[in-house]
Structures are given as structure tokens and as C-alpha cells.
Design a protein around this motif. Structure first.
Motif, mmCIF file in Angstrom:
data_model
loop_
_atom_site.group_PDB
_atom_site.id
_atom_site.type_symbol
_atom_site.label_atom_id
_atom_site.label_comp_id
_atom_site.label_asym_id
_atom_site.label_seq_id
_atom_site.Cartn_x
_atom_site.Cartn_y
_atom_site.Cartn_z
ATOM 1 N N VAL A 64 0.865 -1.193 0.000
ATOM 2 C CA VAL A 64 0.000 0.000 0.000
ATOM 3 C C VAL A 64 0.897 1.237 0.000
ATOM 4 C CG1 VAL A 64 -1.947 1.142 1.131
ATOM 5 C CG2 VAL A 64 -1.548 -1.308 1.518
ATOM 6 N N ASP A 65 0.830 2.004 -1.089
ATOM 7 C CA ASP A 65 1.687 3.177 -1.216
ATOM 8 C C ASP A 65 0.930 4.404 -0.701
ATOM 9 O OD1 ASP A 65 3.545 5.015 -1.877
ATOM 10 O OD2 ASP A 65 3.587 4.583 -4.026
ATOM 11 N N LEU A 66 1.477 5.062 0.313
ATOM 12 C CA LEU A 66 0.782 6.226 0.887
ATOM 13 C C LEU A 66 1.363 7.552 0.384
ATOM 14 C CD1 LEU A 66 0.212 5.075 4.579
ATOM 15 C CD2 LEU A 66 -1.166 4.680 2.559
ATOM 16 N N LEU A 67 2.179 7.491 -0.650
ATOM 17 C CA LEU A 67 2.818 8.701 -1.174
ATOM 18 C C LEU A 67 1.782 9.795 -1.464
ATOM 19 C CD1 LEU A 67 5.578 9.898 -2.133
ATOM 20 C CD2 LEU A 67 4.901 9.215 -4.423
ATOM 21 N N GLU A 68 2.012 10.963 -0.862
ATOM 22 C CA GLU A 68 1.162 12.145 -1.097
ATOM 23 C C GLU A 68 -0.304 11.891 -0.809
ATOM 24 O OE1 GLU A 68 2.242 15.127 -1.628
ATOM 25 O OE2 GLU A 68 4.326 14.724 -2.148
ATOM 26 N N ILE A 69 -0.581 10.995 0.125
ATOM 27 C CA ILE A 69 -1.977 10.745 0.479
ATOM 28 C C ILE A 69 -2.529 12.013 1.149
ATOM 29 C CG2 ILE A 69 -1.448 9.741 2.786
ATOM 30 C CD1 ILE A 69 -3.765 7.832 0.887
ATOM 31 N N CYS A 76 -8.341 4.672 2.541
ATOM 32 C CA CYS A 76 -9.202 3.476 2.435
ATOM 33 C C CYS A 76 -9.196 2.972 0.990
ATOM 34 C CB CYS A 76 -10.632 3.798 2.857
ATOM 35 S SG CYS A 76 -10.746 4.120 4.618
ATOM 36 N N GLN A 77 -9.236 3.922 0.057
ATOM 37 C CA GLN A 77 -9.260 3.527 -1.353
ATOM 38 C C GLN A 77 -7.978 2.778 -1.738
ATOM 39 O OE1 GLN A 77 -10.556 6.479 -4.141
ATOM 40 N NE2 GLN A 77 -9.166 5.748 -5.709
ATOM 41 N N ARG A 78 -6.833 3.291 -1.266
ATOM 42 C CA ARG A 78 -5.564 2.625 -1.618
ATOM 43 C C ARG A 78 -5.469 1.244 -0.966
ATOM 44 N NH1 ARG A 78 -0.880 7.254 -2.122
ATOM 45 N NH2 ARG A 78 -2.256 8.856 -2.927
ATOM 46 N N LEU A 79 -5.985 1.162 0.255
ATOM 47 C CA LEU A 79 -5.962 -0.130 0.942
ATOM 48 C C LEU A 79 -6.882 -1.108 0.196
ATOM 49 C CD1 LEU A 79 -4.714 -1.463 3.388
ATOM 50 C CD2 LEU A 79 -6.466 -0.454 4.828
ATOM 51 N N ALA A 80 -8.065 -0.610 -0.179
ATOM 52 C CA ALA A 80 -9.018 -1.461 -0.908
ATOM 53 C C ALA A 80 -8.394 -1.926 -2.222
ATOM 54 C CB ALA A 80 -10.303 -0.686 -1.177
ATOM 55 N N LYS A 81 -7.678 -1.015 -2.889
ATOM 56 C CA LYS A 81 -7.043 -1.354 -4.169
ATOM 57 C C LYS A 81 -6.004 -2.471 -3.980
ATOM 58 C CE LYS A 81 -4.624 1.227 -7.385
ATOM 59 N NZ LYS A 81 -3.940 2.473 -7.657
ATOM 60 N N ALA A 82 -5.234 -2.344 -2.893
ATOM 61 C CA ALA A 82 -4.217 -3.368 -2.620
ATOM 62 C C ALA A 82 -4.891 -4.701 -2.348
ATOM 63 C CB ALA A 82 -3.363 -2.954 -1.439
ATOM 64 N N LEU A 83 -6.010 -4.666 -1.634
ATOM 65 C CA LEU A 83 -6.726 -5.907 -1.328
ATOM 66 C C LEU A 83 -7.300 -6.527 -2.597
ATOM 67 C CD1 LEU A 83 -8.582 -4.782 1.914
ATOM 68 C CD2 LEU A 83 -6.971 -6.665 1.752
ATOM 69 N N PRO A 146 -0.384 -16.736 3.784
ATOM 70 C CA PRO A 146 0.332 -15.675 4.494
ATOM 71 C C PRO A 146 0.746 -14.480 3.622
ATOM 72 C CG PRO A 146 1.333 -17.812 4.903
ATOM 73 C CD PRO A 146 0.274 -18.032 3.896
ATOM 74 N N ILE A 147 0.585 -13.307 4.200
ATOM 75 C CA ILE A 147 1.013 -12.087 3.501
ATOM 76 C C ILE A 147 1.919 -11.257 4.422
ATOM 77 C CG2 ILE A 147 -0.995 -11.852 1.995
ATOM 78 C CD1 ILE A 147 -2.169 -9.827 3.913
ATOM 79 N N VAL A 148 2.586 -10.284 3.815
ATOM 80 C CA VAL A 148 3.320 -9.278 4.573
ATOM 81 C C VAL A 148 2.742 -7.952 4.097
ATOM 82 C CG1 VAL A 148 5.583 -8.261 5.036
ATOM 83 C CG2 VAL A 148 5.410 -10.706 4.478
ATOM 84 N N VAL A 149 2.296 -7.121 5.042
ATOM 85 C CA VAL A 149 1.701 -5.851 4.630
ATOM 86 C C VAL A 149 2.770 -4.764 4.630
ATOM 87 C CG1 VAL A 149 -0.078 -4.129 5.128
ATOM 88 C CG2 VAL A 149 -0.487 -6.543 5.668
ATOM 89 N N VAL A 150 2.867 -4.044 3.516
ATOM 90 C CA VAL A 150 3.853 -2.962 3.418
ATOM 91 C C VAL A 150 3.119 -1.634 3.271
ATOM 92 C CG1 VAL A 150 5.816 -2.056 2.114
ATOM 93 C CG2 VAL A 150 5.407 -4.531 2.177
#
Ligand SMILES: Nc1ncnc2c1ncn2[C@@H]1O[C@H](COP(=O)(O)OP(=O)(O)O)[C@@H](O)[C@H]1O
Ligand SMILES: [Mg+2]
Length: 370
Positions: A64-69, A76-83, A146-150
Motif C-alpha cells: 500500500v503506497d501512501l505517497l502524497e496521500i 481506504c481507497q488505496r488499501l481497498a485497491k491493494a486488497l 500468508p502475507i506481509v503488509v507494506v
């Protein structure tokens, strides 16, 4: 084809190994320990994290890239996109939509891949439930495989109006995700430091710090020479030293200059420092619009200060010598200019030294004799 890669995450053969860091991150991932990875821009944080997860057997990265969020709805949108990029079965998609229902998401389709996409109007008011729901989903995916969340460029979470509430929600959930490793990565030192070391922050002491510094010089030099050898090109050691010095030892910038060297030389050529100006000119030609845009944004005094930094370096910008070189009369004016230039993300402070975020902009100022 030009073998030098920059401005993108590098992996596989394009990744110069960092065995010590890779091992310690791997060990932390295995034990489910959360970490935060710090280092300057373009030093190689994202590449290191993604490459390491790639080598952890059976683990997948949820990135999940939070650049310039700017807004929590955006988070939430970026997290949803990653999911979504993970699991696209319809049932799962409906679950995401349900979690986001208060944010009134709209569904679309990526024209290239045909996969579903979610977008949210950033103006819509954020509700903690949406974030909680998405974080719960991370755990349920992890339980299946299993995942690793970044969370990359994590410091930008401080841009959110309700950042304290958001950090508290994240922390509240993450502390119960024992077996799920989280990696928070960021490049703005003081902001990352505050999030993880300020006793008032909900993330206080919640993750172990990892520092990413320059690549091992010998290993990186060999890596670069091998790339040049792909085109039967050879390069002198003095030229390599000069490239590292112009690029401030930042791997991304070293690779950019090497790429330009490749583009301005030919097959089987042996090149030296003499070839560097042509390579720099190519970079200037590609980037000069951006440099000119910076000049429009800043005052005459700030420009004088930048030129002083380019010529004298940024170790003692309030010294007599610096004032004379930059033509500024008061140290206080230099301080004010530097604060503004830092705010504009043109310079940054590194161990009490001011440096250019883009070292080629520094070379350009000298080249233009401004
Ligand atoms: N291990 C590495 N080997 C070779 N080049 C690297 C490595 N790490 C970083 N780079 C160079 O730096 C650039 C930026 O890497 P990235 O991982 O995006 O850095 P960061 O996340 O710290 O900003 C890459 O495109 C590449 O040119
Ligand atoms: Mg990065």
C-alpha cells in the motif's frame, strides 16, 4: 537495451544484493515482528522490501503506497485497491464494498487488465468503520495464505486531517494481528522518527527500526561494471568515482547517470570522465522543464541560497564564506530561505548538512552559471 534501471522498483538481476539487510528483514518477517524501514529517497527501500518478501517462501506482499496521500477516504481507497489486487472473487469484492459503504464507493473496470477498480470521492466524510473493516480483511486473507503488509511512504499519513485517529485505529488493529508482519517504510526522517518514537504517538515503540544506507560501494561498482560489460563497454575507476560523487552516492541517481552514460556512448567504447558532461547534458535536456519550474516557484534570495549550496556545499550555510559566495548579507536570511527550500522539497537535511533532493539540479545550476 539500456541495462540501467532507475525511477522504478528493481528486482532480480537488476537488484544489487544487500545480504545483511535482507537477512535481518527476512528474520523479522518470519517471526511476525513489525519493522519500520527508514532511509533517504531513491536509496533502495522499496526494492529491498519487495525483493526480500519475494524471497520469503510462500509469503505475498500486500503493498500500500501512501505517497502524497491527502484524505482518509483516499487511504481506504488505496488499501481497498491493494486488497483487490490480491483476491478478485466476487464474494470478496462484495465484502470490500460493504466495508466501504459509508464512503459511497463507485466501481469501475481497468481498461487494460479488465480487473475491477474502486474509487471514492475524497470529499466524503471518513468513518472509522471503513478502515476497521479493511484491516480485518487483511487478517482474513493472511489466514488463508500468508502475507506481509507494506505501508510505503508511511510518513505521509501525517498529511491526513484526522491522522491521530487513523494512527490509533491502525495501531488498535495491528497489535492484535500477531502473526501478520507489517513493514512501514518512509523517507522523511523526522516525521518517521516522530511516529515511532514520540511517546504521544499511538505507534510509539510499536516496530523495530531498520536503516537503509548506501549500497556497499565495491559490490555496487562491480554490479555497474557488469552492466556496462553487457554492451562491451568499459569504464575507468576515476569516472566511476566521479559518477558517485555527482549522484551523491544515491543508488537511484548513480543508475540514472550510468543510464545516460550508456545512451551517449557506443558499443565497445572505453570511457572516462571526459564522457560525463555529455551524459549530464542528456539528463538536463530531459529534466530541464522541472528545473525551470522550480525557479519560477522561488524568490531571488532563495535562488542565491541554492547557488551557494551548489558551489559551497551545505555543511555550514551560515558561515562567512557561504554568505560571500551566495551574496547574502545575513545568516538569518539564509536560515529562512533554507526552511522554505526544505518545505518545497528542493533540499533536505542529512546529519546537519543541507543537500539537494535532486543532485542533477545542483549540477544544472552550476552548468547554467546562475
Ligand atoms: N539494490 C539495488 N540495486 C541496484 N539499484 C538499486 C538498488 N536499490 C535501489 N536502486 C536504485 O535506486 C532506485 C530507487 O529504488 P527504490 O527502491 O524505489 O528506492 P526508495 O524506495 O528508497 O525511494 C532504483 O530504481 C534503482 O535505480
Ligand atoms: Mg520507495
Amino acid at each position: 537495451m539500456n541495462p540501467f534501471k532507475y525511477g522504478q522498483v528493481v528486482n532480480g538481476n537488476d537488484f544489487c544484493p544487500r545480504p545483511a539487510l535482507t537477512k535481518s528483514i527476512k528474520d523479522f518477517i518470519k517471526s511476525g515482528q513489525n519493522i519500520y524501514v527508514q532511509g533517504e529517497r531513491r536509496i533502495g527501500k522499496t526494492s529491498l522490501i519487495i525483493e526480500t518478501i519475494h524471497h520469503c517462501r510462500s509469503k505475498r506482499a500486500c503493498y500500500v503506497d501512501l505517497l502524497e496521500i491527502k484524505t482518509t477516504a483516499g487511504l481506504c481507497q488505496r488499501l481497498a485497491k491493494a486488497l483487490i489486487s490480491f483476491e478478485q472473487q466476487s464474494g470478496f469484492f462484495e465484502k470490500i464494498l460493504k466495508s466501504l459503504s459509508q464512503l459511497k464507493p463507485s466501481i469501475g473496470f481497468d481498461t487494460l487488465t479488465g480487473s475491477p477498480t474502486i474509487s471514492i470521492d475524497p470529499a466524503i466524510k471518513f468513518t472509522p468503520d471503513s478502515l476497521n473493516g479493511l484491516l480485518d480483511m487483511l487478517l482474513s486473507i493472511h489466514k488463508k495464505k500468508p502475507i506481509v503488509v507494506v505501508f510505503d511512504e508511511f510518513q505521509d499519513i501525517l498529511n491526513l486531517r484526522e491522522f491521530k485517529e487513523v494512527l490509533a485505529i491502525l495501531r488498535g488493529k495491528i497489535q492484535f494481528h500477531n502473526s501478520l508482519p507489517y513493514i512501514f517504510s518512509g523517507s522523511i526522517r523526522n516525521k518517521m522518527y516522530d511516529i515511532f518514537n514520540n511517546p504521544e504517538s499511538s505507534f510509539f515503540k510499536s516496530a523495530i527500526p531498520i536503516y537503509v544506507s548506501e549500497l556497499d560501494t565495491q559490490c555496487f561498482v562491480n554490479f555497474l561494471k557488469n552492466k556496462f560489460a553487457l554492451g562491451k563497454r568499459t569504464i575507468t575507476d576515476t569516472a566511476i568515482d566521479k559518477i558517485f560523487s555527482i549522484a551523491d552516492n544515491i543508488p537511484g541517481d548513480v543508475q540514472q547517470l550510468c543510464a545516460a552514460m550508456w545512451d551517449t556512448t557506443s558499443y565497445k567504447e572505453r570511457f572516462s570522465e571526459k564522457n560525463i558532461p555529455a551524459a549530464l547534458k542528456l539528463i538536463f535536456a530531459r529534466e530541464s522543464k522541472g528545473y525551470e519550474h522550480i525557479l519560477v516557484q522561488i524568490t531571488e534570495l532563495q535562488l542565491k541560497c541554492l547557488v551557494g549550496l551548489a558551489k559551497k556545499g551545505g555543511k555550514s550555510p551560515q558561515s562567512e564564506e557561504f554568505l560571500i559566495a551566495s551574496g547574502i548579507s545575513l545568516p538569518a536570511s539564509v536560515k529562512k530561505a533554507l526552511n522554505r527550500l526544505e518545505q518545497l522539497k528542493i533540499v533536505y537535511r542529512y546529519e546537519k548538512e543541507y543537500k539537494f533532493i535532486n543532485p542533477f539540479f545542483k549540477s544544472w545550476l552550476i552548468f547554467k552559471n546562475l
